[in-house]
Design a protein around this motif. Structure first.
Motif, short mmCIF file in Angstrom:
data_model
loop_
_atom_site.label_atom_id
_atom_site.label_comp_id
_atom_site.label_asym_id
_atom_site.label_seq_id
_atom_site.Cartn_x
_atom_site.Cartn_y
_atom_site.Cartn_z
N ASP A 272 0.83 -1.21 0.00
CA ASP A 272 0.00 0.00 0.00
C ASP A 272 0.87 1.26 0.00
OD1 ASP A 272 -2.24 -1.57 0.01
OD2 ASP A 272 -2.60 -1.42 2.18
N LEU A 273 1.95 1.22 0.74
CA LEU A 273 2.87 2.36 0.76
C LEU A 273 3.44 2.62 -0.64
CD1 LEU A 273 4.81 1.74 4.09
CD2 LEU A 273 3.37 3.72 3.59
N LYS A 274 3.85 1.57 -1.31
CA LYS A 274 4.43 1.75 -2.64
C LYS A 274 3.41 2.26 -3.64
CE LYS A 274 6.47 -2.40 -2.68
NZ LYS A 274 7.32 -3.52 -3.17
N VAL A 275 2.16 1.83 -3.50
CA VAL A 275 1.11 2.34 -4.38
C VAL A 275 0.92 3.84 -4.17
CG1 VAL A 275 -1.37 2.29 -4.87
CG2 VAL A 275 -0.10 0.14 -4.60
N LEU A 276 0.86 4.27 -2.91
CA LEU A 276 0.69 5.68 -2.60
C LEU A 276 1.88 6.51 -3.10
CD1 LEU A 276 -0.66 5.32 1.05
CD2 LEU A 276 -1.97 6.07 -0.94
N ILE A 277 3.07 5.97 -2.93
CA ILE A 277 4.27 6.67 -3.39
C ILE A 277 4.26 6.82 -4.90
CG2 ILE A 277 6.79 6.52 -3.55
CD1 ILE A 277 6.65 4.98 -0.82
N GLU A 278 3.88 5.77 -5.61
CA GLU A 278 3.84 5.82 -7.07
C GLU A 278 2.81 6.82 -7.56
OE1 GLU A 278 4.74 5.16 -10.99
OE2 GLU A 278 5.85 4.67 -9.15
N GLN A 279 1.67 6.89 -6.88
CA GLN A 279 0.65 7.87 -7.25
C GLN A 279 1.18 9.29 -7.10
OE1 GLN A 279 -2.60 6.77 -4.70
NE2 GLN A 279 -3.39 5.22 -6.10
N MET A 280 1.92 9.54 -6.04
CA MET A 280 2.50 10.87 -5.84
C MET A 280 3.62 11.13 -6.85
SD MET A 280 2.56 11.61 -1.74
CE MET A 280 3.54 10.16 -1.33
N ARG A 281 4.43 10.11 -7.10
CA ARG A 281 5.56 10.29 -8.01
C ARG A 281 5.10 10.68 -9.40
NH1 ARG A 281 8.44 8.20 -11.85
NH2 ARG A 281 6.86 6.60 -12.20
N GLU A 282 3.99 10.11 -9.87
CA GLU A 282 3.47 10.45 -11.19
C GLU A 282 3.11 11.93 -11.27
OE1 GLU A 282 0.20 7.86 -11.88
OE2 GLU A 282 1.43 6.08 -12.25
N GLN A 283 2.58 12.47 -10.19
CA GLN A 283 2.23 13.89 -10.16
C GLN A 283 3.46 14.77 -9.98
OE1 GLN A 283 -0.70 14.89 -11.00
NE2 GLN A 283 -1.57 12.82 -11.03
N VAL A 284 4.42 14.29 -9.21
CA VAL A 284 5.64 15.06 -8.97
C VAL A 284 6.38 15.32 -10.27
CG1 VAL A 284 7.96 14.87 -7.97
CG2 VAL A 284 5.97 14.44 -6.56
N GLN A 285 6.32 14.38 -11.23
CA GLN A 285 7.01 14.54 -12.50
C GLN A 285 6.56 15.78 -13.25
OE1 GLN A 285 9.57 12.43 -13.34
NE2 GLN A 285 9.16 11.60 -11.31
N ASN A 286 5.38 16.29 -12.90
CA ASN A 286 4.82 17.43 -13.61
C ASN A 286 4.97 18.74 -12.83
OD1 ASN A 286 3.52 18.30 -16.01
ND2 ASN A 286 1.62 18.56 -14.88
N LEU A 287 5.71 18.71 -11.72
CA LEU A 287 5.86 19.92 -10.91
C LEU A 287 7.17 20.64 -11.22
CD1 LEU A 287 4.60 18.78 -7.39
CD2 LEU A 287 3.32 19.84 -9.26
N GLU A 288 7.09 21.95 -11.15
CA GLU A 288 8.29 22.77 -11.40
C GLU A 288 9.32 22.57 -10.29
OE1 GLU A 288 9.25 27.33 -12.70
OE2 GLU A 288 7.83 27.01 -11.09
#
Length: 288
Positions: A272-288
């Motif tokens: 579950d932790l890795k799923v949550l981290i991956e969800q955040m990481r996908e969004q982080v790729q689009n942040l300045e």
């Protein structure tokens, strides 16, 4: 402030000289990479625009387009070289008097002669000044759009970070019970094997098991990284790269937690932790 690298902005300006339209599109990119589509008359402004972008944006692929529609009066007015036109007419009349079958000369013939007709050189300084102001206004609107888009992601991050904190707390609270369960299972295996129970041997086995399954350090690091992410989200600087690094650290600790798992509950928590981290990481790729 969370700023997205994906945004669009369009602004218009009008004056006696005509109309200007500026459009800027940005998408995610590892570095700041601007490209410009400018009219030839505005090409000299590219370096100025490029330097201005560097003071406002940190990352992203930036596509800048500028269009000019000059006023009809500026596009269609002409200047006539009257002296040259008169000289051409006189010369044509003199030649006609020499010829046996003279041809009539018309206005179009004279207009085609180089130098007779010329478009007045337009003063583009007011247009350039308006283009600079319009560009800066478009960049400001773009930054606002990037901030709005980025702030929409804040609840997503906060929700997932809260879930991660809850999972870490649950694993930490469950560890004493899981270690007791492992000790009971170890005793049962000794008994089933009809091996004389050696308390010293049992203690050694439990120490080895505790060392292999000790996840306190991983849980502490997960908590620390989550706190660091929350603090980074409050920063006014560009945070994308730092968050990307923290996502890697979180994922590393979650993987270690999974590898040390001694119970299905810990394994599920790590997944579950890795799923949550991956969800955040996908969004982080689009942040300045």
């Amino acid at each position: 402030m969370i700023r997205s690298m994906t945004a669009f902005s369009r602004q218009d300006a009008q004056g006696e000289w005509g109309a200007l339209t500026c459009e800027i599109r940005t998408v995610n990119h590892r570095y700041l990479e601007p490209s410009f589509r400018l009219p030839e008359s505005m090409r000299e402004l590219e370096n100025r625009f490029r330097e201005y972008l560097r003071t406002k944006l940190r990352r992203g692929k930036v596509d800048v387009g500028l269009r000019i529609q000059l006023a009809d009066s500026a596009e269609r007015s002409f200047e006539i070289n009257h002296e040259l036109a008169d000289a051409l007419n006189d010369a044509a009349n003199q030649i006609n008097r020499i010829l046996d079958n003279p041809a009539h000369i018309n206005a179009l013939d004279i207009m085609r002669w180089p130098g007779v007709m010329a478009s007045p050189e337009q003063d583009l300084e007011p247009v350039k000044a308006a283009a600079i102001s319009l560009f800066e206004r478009t960049v400001a609107a773009l930054m606002e759009a990037r901030e709005r888009e980025g702030e929409r992601l804040r609840p997503l991050f906060e929700e997932r970070l809260a879930n991660m904190q809850q999972l870490v707390a649950e694993v930490r609270a469950a560890m004493p019970e899981l270690l007791d369960k492992q000790e009971r299972q170890l005793r049962e295996r000794f008994e089933k094997a009809q091996v004389e129970l050696d308390e010293d041997r049992l203690s050694q086995e439990m120490v080895m098991l505790a060392q292999k399954s000790d996840v306190a350090e991983e849980l502490d690091r997960l908590d620390a990284h989550v706190s660091e992410v929350l603090e980074t989200l409050q920063s006014s600087d560009a945070i994308g790269r730092r968050l990307d690094f923290l996502m890697q650290e979180l994922n590393r600790e979650a993987n270690t937690l999974s590898s040390k798992s001694i119970d299905a509950r810990v394994t599920r928590a790590a997944v579950d932790l890795k799923v949550l981290i991956e969800q955040m990481r996908e969004q982080v790729q689009n942040l300045e």
